[in-house]
Design a protein around this motif. Structure first.
Motif, PDB file in Angstrom:
ATOM      1  N   ASP A 121       1.051 -76.372 -34.525  1.00 39.53           N
ATOM      2  CA  ASP A 121       1.544 -75.031 -34.862  1.00 39.53           C
ATOM      3  C   ASP A 121       1.223 -74.670 -36.311  1.00 39.53           C
ATOM      4  O   ASP A 121       1.827 -73.772 -36.884  1.00 39.53           O
ATOM      5  N   HIS A 179       1.778 -76.147 -39.190  1.00 43.08           N
ATOM      6  CA  HIS A 179       3.051 -76.119 -39.907  1.00 43.08           C
ATOM      7  C   HIS A 179       3.174 -77.289 -40.877  1.00 43.08           C
ATOM      8  O   HIS A 179       2.685 -78.392 -40.621  1.00 43.08           O
ATOM      9  N   GLN A 213      12.701 -76.087 -32.772  1.00 45.71           N
ATOM     10  CA  GLN A 213      12.817 -75.624 -34.153  1.00 45.71           C
ATOM     11  C   GLN A 213      11.524 -74.966 -34.638  1.00 45.71           C
ATOM     12  O   GLN A 213      11.526 -74.284 -35.664  1.00 45.71           O
ATOM     13  N   SER A 214      10.450 -75.158 -33.899  1.00 45.50           N
ATOM     14  CA  SER A 214       9.166 -74.582 -34.310  1.00 45.50           C
ATOM     15  C   SER A 214       9.219 -73.063 -34.274  1.00 45.50           C
ATOM     16  O   SER A 214       9.916 -72.452 -33.459  1.00 45.50           O
ATOM     17  N   GLU A 215       8.444 -72.434 -35.155  1.00 49.13           N
ATOM     18  CA  GLU A 215       8.358 -70.977 -35.170  1.00 49.13           C
ATOM     19  C   GLU A 215       7.559 -70.450 -33.981  1.00 49.13           C
ATOM     20  O   GLU A 215       7.602 -69.254 -33.686  1.00 49.13           O
ATOM     21  N   LYS A 247       7.298 -69.825 -30.306  1.00 45.80           N
ATOM     22  CA  LYS A 247       8.359 -69.686 -29.315  1.00 45.80           C
ATOM     23  C   LYS A 247       7.917 -69.949 -27.881  1.00 45.80           C
ATOM     24  O   LYS A 247       8.762 -70.204 -27.019  1.00 45.80           O
TER      25      LYS A 247
END
Length: 256
Positions: free
Chosen positions: A98, A100, A142-144, A146
């Motif tokens: 992701d 991140h 918790q990842s942005e 979705k």
């Protein structure tokens, strides 16, 4: 030649953790960026003074021993810190799934334990295709990102490795849009399968769960191919799944 040499050194350093527990050190921006680029998930301990007297350092080295499948390194170079947004001693996880960077700033942590750091790392070990379990579930939710593309499959089935590799190869096309998740048809995942109206006898199947809308869909039965899965993902992105009847029961926001 310097960038290439740094990349080679970083790759070699990342492949093993020395027997004396010393972690590889990234001494400049080029080495740090090469180390991050070399793997799906890496961990870097940013310590201004990496010594046993430094808060959290011993615990970080100890935690690294229990996550040997993940490349772990140290970095004290302030230019690299600035480039990567580090302002004080921090443990960072970099992942491509992701795109991140997850930071644990030690100055904001009252107590540090090796077991806790190891759990922080494994909890956030999201890959191009992440195996779903009770630990990775925390990081997934918790990842942005979705939307989850789910491969429900029985471990050991004849097409297990083929389908896992197929989705793993497709996932980079959807970085920032989907997390690709592997859900095994085992007893501990019965609830997850049940949310999609599935049992282990129905597998393999592919589904999508969208946390934004709290909705889910199953890809129609048939061949699980790169092109079909790609079109399935694009259907959500384009908004074409909203009118399609959902499968199974409603999915709670806290679970797959």
């Amino acid at each position: 030649m310097a960038p290439l040499l740094s990349l080679i050194i970083s790759l070699l350093a990342a492949s093993v953790i020395a027997e004396d527990s010393a972690l590889p050190s990234l001494n400049d921006v080029t080495a740090a960026e090469a180390f991050i680029e070399a793997s799906e998930v890496v961990v870097i301990g940013f310590f201004e003074t990496p010594s046993d007297e430094t808060f959290g350092y011993k615990e970080f080295v100890e935690a690294a021993k229990t996550v040997k499948h993940i490349p772990v390194a140290l970095c004290s170079d302030k230019e690299a810190w600035a480039k990567l947004g580090i302002v004080s001693d921090t443990i960072s996880i970099f992942r491509k799934a992701d795109n991140h960077q997850d930071n644990l700033q030690l100055s904001e942590t009252k107590k540090v334990e090796a077991d806790g750091l190891a759990r922080f790392i494994t909890m956030n070990e999201l890959r191009y295709i992440t195996e779903y379990n009770q630990v990775t579930a925390v990081g997934l939710f918790q990842s942005e990102v979705k939307a989850h593309l789910l491969l429900f499959i029985n471990r050991g089935s004849s097409d297990y490795e083929v389908l896992k590799d197929l989705l793993g190869a497709l996932a980079p096309e959807f970085v920032g849009k989907f997390l690709f998740v592997l859900v095994h048809g085992v007893k501990s995942n019965e609830k997850s399968l049940g949310y999609f109206g599935l049992t282990s006898r129905d597998l393999p199947r592919v589904g999508i769960y969208d946390r934004d809308s709290d909705m889910k869909w199953l890809m129609p039965e048939g061949e699980i191919s790169t092109e079909r899965v790609r079109k399935f993902c694009q259907s959500l992105i384009l908004g074409n799944l909203k009118e399609v009847k959902q499968a199974g029961e409603r999915v709670p926001k806290t679970e797959l």
